[in-house]
Design a protein around this motif. Structure first.
Motif, mmCIF file in Angstrom:
data_model
loop_
_atom_site.group_PDB
_atom_site.id
_atom_site.type_symbol
_atom_site.label_atom_id
_atom_site.label_comp_id
_atom_site.label_asym_id
_atom_site.label_seq_id
_atom_site.Cartn_x
_atom_site.Cartn_y
_atom_site.Cartn_z
ATOM 1 N N UNK A 138 0.845 -1.194 0.000
ATOM 2 C CA UNK A 138 0.000 0.000 0.000
ATOM 3 C C UNK A 138 0.880 1.243 0.000
ATOM 4 N N UNK A 139 0.647 2.114 -0.976
ATOM 5 C CA UNK A 139 1.415 3.339 -1.130
ATOM 6 C C UNK A 139 0.484 4.541 -1.141
ATOM 7 N N UNK A 140 0.963 5.637 -0.580
ATOM 8 C CA UNK A 140 0.186 6.876 -0.572
ATOM 9 C C UNK A 140 0.998 7.975 -1.252
ATOM 10 N N UNK A 141 0.348 8.691 -2.165
ATOM 11 C CA UNK A 141 0.990 9.811 -2.849
ATOM 12 C C UNK A 141 0.461 11.117 -2.269
ATOM 13 N N UNK A 142 1.353 11.877 -1.632
ATOM 14 C CA UNK A 142 0.981 13.179 -1.097
ATOM 15 C C UNK A 142 0.934 14.190 -2.245
ATOM 16 N N UNK A 143 0.044 15.150 -2.131
ATOM 17 C CA UNK A 143 -0.122 16.120 -3.218
ATOM 18 C C UNK A 143 -0.201 17.540 -2.652
ATOM 19 N N UNK A 144 0.660 18.410 -3.135
ATOM 20 C CA UNK A 144 0.627 19.832 -2.799
ATOM 21 C C UNK A 144 0.868 20.615 -4.084
ATOM 22 N N UNK A 170 -3.630 10.432 -2.624
ATOM 23 C CA UNK A 170 -3.990 9.362 -3.557
ATOM 24 C C UNK A 170 -3.359 8.062 -3.077
ATOM 25 N N UNK A 171 -4.054 6.943 -3.290
ATOM 26 C CA UNK A 171 -3.574 5.650 -2.813
ATOM 27 C C UNK A 171 -3.364 4.693 -3.984
ATOM 28 N N UNK A 172 -2.313 3.885 -3.860
ATOM 29 C CA UNK A 172 -1.940 2.940 -4.907
ATOM 30 C C UNK A 172 -1.609 1.591 -4.260
ATOM 31 N N UNK A 173 -1.670 0.533 -5.063
ATOM 32 C CA UNK A 173 -1.267 -0.782 -4.577
ATOM 33 C C UNK A 173 -0.371 -1.470 -5.593
ATOM 34 N N UNK A 198 -12.834 -14.101 -1.870
ATOM 35 C CA UNK A 198 -14.008 -14.266 -1.004
ATOM 36 C C UNK A 198 -13.725 -13.759 0.416
ATOM 37 N N UNK A 199 -12.533 -14.121 0.957
ATOM 38 C CA UNK A 199 -12.191 -13.688 2.308
ATOM 39 C C UNK A 199 -12.080 -12.165 2.385
ATOM 40 N N UNK A 200 -11.436 -11.578 1.369
ATOM 41 C CA UNK A 200 -11.244 -10.126 1.372
ATOM 42 C C UNK A 200 -12.581 -9.409 1.204
ATOM 43 N N UNK A 201 -13.435 -9.931 0.363
ATOM 44 C CA UNK A 201 -14.752 -9.320 0.160
ATOM 45 C C UNK A 201 -15.554 -9.333 1.457
ATOM 46 N N UNK A 202 -15.512 -10.452 2.160
ATOM 47 C CA UNK A 202 -16.237 -10.565 3.432
ATOM 48 C C UNK A 202 -15.664 -9.598 4.465
ATOM 49 N N UNK A 203 -14.337 -9.446 4.471
ATOM 50 C CA UNK A 203 -13.688 -8.537 5.413
ATOM 51 C C UNK A 203 -14.073 -7.086 5.116
ATOM 52 N N UNK A 204 -14.109 -6.724 3.850
ATOM 53 C CA UNK A 204 -14.479 -5.364 3.451
ATOM 54 C C UNK A 204 -15.903 -5.042 3.906
ATOM 55 N N UNK A 205 -16.786 -6.002 3.722
ATOM 56 C CA UNK A 205 -18.184 -5.782 4.100
ATOM 57 C C UNK A 205 -18.354 -5.737 5.622
ATOM 58 N N UNK A 206 -17.672 -6.642 6.316
ATOM 59 C CA UNK A 206 -17.795 -6.704 7.772
ATOM 60 C C UNK A 206 -17.231 -5.447 8.437
ATOM 61 N N UNK A 207 -16.057 -5.004 7.966
ATOM 62 C CA UNK A 207 -15.373 -3.865 8.583
ATOM 63 C C UNK A 207 -15.780 -2.526 7.968
ATOM 64 N N UNK A 208 -16.658 -2.598 6.949
ATOM 65 C CA UNK A 208 -17.105 -1.375 6.258
ATOM 66 C C UNK A 208 -15.907 -0.549 5.788
ATOM 67 N N UNK A 209 -15.021 -1.223 5.044
ATOM 68 C CA UNK A 209 -13.782 -0.601 4.580
ATOM 69 C C UNK A 209 -14.069 0.441 3.501
ATOM 70 N N UNK A 210 -13.535 1.624 3.705
ATOM 71 C CA UNK A 210 -13.660 2.699 2.720
ATOM 72 C C UNK A 210 -12.274 2.984 2.128
ATOM 73 N N UNK A 211 -12.165 4.074 1.375
ATOM 74 C CA UNK A 211 -10.880 4.429 0.775
ATOM 75 C C UNK A 211 -10.080 5.390 1.652
ATOM 76 N N UNK A 212 -10.388 5.390 2.961
ATOM 77 C CA UNK A 212 -9.626 6.197 3.894
ATOM 78 C C UNK A 212 -8.332 5.476 4.258
ATOM 79 N N UNK A 213 -7.323 6.252 4.645
ATOM 80 C CA UNK A 213 -6.013 5.680 4.932
ATOM 81 C C UNK A 213 -6.078 4.591 5.985
ATOM 82 N N UNK A 214 -6.735 4.855 7.120
ATOM 83 C CA UNK A 214 -6.749 3.875 8.205
ATOM 84 C C UNK A 214 -7.484 2.598 7.806
ATOM 85 N N UNK A 215 -8.523 2.734 6.982
ATOM 86 C CA UNK A 215 -9.257 1.557 6.516
ATOM 87 C C UNK A 215 -8.415 0.731 5.556
#
Length: 226
Positions: A138-144, A170-173, A198-215
């Protein structure tokens, strides 16, 4: 916050790789220097710019890991607007461009890595904040961005000063060391994770993962332990 900036660039003088300080950080200029800012003989009136181009304004002691060696105990800071790392040696500030020879820049609060990505149809190298690594990175691109000063309008007595504006991160993988891909959505990224879909999909739904950094950090940590 306002920033006074006066910078002049000049060609670098290489230091001997076999001389004092070789491999200790004192001779990083011999391997990686692109350009340097020096004191002017005649001081200029610096332009006053609101905001900051830096991830952290102050120089912090860090380490640079390269294909040619490890350079430790270097005062550094990341200029997000220009996408380069500045480091100090005595009274000179040097510029470390995002070259493929730079493997990692370790600062107290973050780690920067270099990768290739596309900007306006052009492939370039840039610095990214490393948030998680493993099979899935997981990579994050800072922008100014810098907005130039504007002259006063006919009904105004003063114009607008130049200012730096922090944009949305911005986030990249990267999957298994493959090419860098922007995370448009977790649903879109899920299509690439065929081994544990399947495991990742279930985890995303259970944890309500968004595109925020901590998620995203939570999601990548979960995937990398499967």
């Amino acid at each position: 916050m306002s920033l006074n900036i006066t910078v002049t660039y000049l060609g670098a003088q290489a230091l001997s790789a076999n001389g004092p300080g070789a491999g200790s950080g004192m001779n990083i200029t011999d391997h990686l220097l692109i350009a340097a800012a020096k004191k002017l003989n005649k001081p200029e009136e610096p332009e006053i710019i609101d905001g900051t181009p830096y991830m952290e304004d102050d120089f912090q002691t860090g380490k640079v890991i390269t294909t040619k060696g490890v350079f430790d105990s270097i005062p550094m800071r990341y200029n997000v607007a220009e996408d380069y790392v500045e480091f100090k040696k005595k009274d000179v500030t040097y510029i470390l461009d995002p070259s493929p020879s730079v493997q990692k820049v370790s600062l107290p609060a973050s780690q920067l890595v270099v990768d290739n990505y596309t900007v306006k149809g052009k492939s370039i190298n840039g610095y990214f904040v490393l948030l998680d690594s493993g099979k899935l990175t997981l990579l994050m691109k800072k922008k100014v961005v810098l907005h130039p000063a504007q002259p006063p309008k006919p009904i105004e007595t003063e114009g607008k000063r130049a200012r730096y504006e922090k944009l949305k991160d911005e986030f990249f993988y990267k999957l298994n060391g493959g090419p860098i891909t922007e995370i448009v959505s977790t649903k879109k990224m899920l299509e690439a994770l065929t081994d544990h879909k399947d495991e990742v999909k279930a985890f995303i739904e259970k944890e309500k993962i968004s595109k925020k950094e901590q998620d995203l950090v939570k999601l990548f940590e979960y995937y990398n332990q499967l």
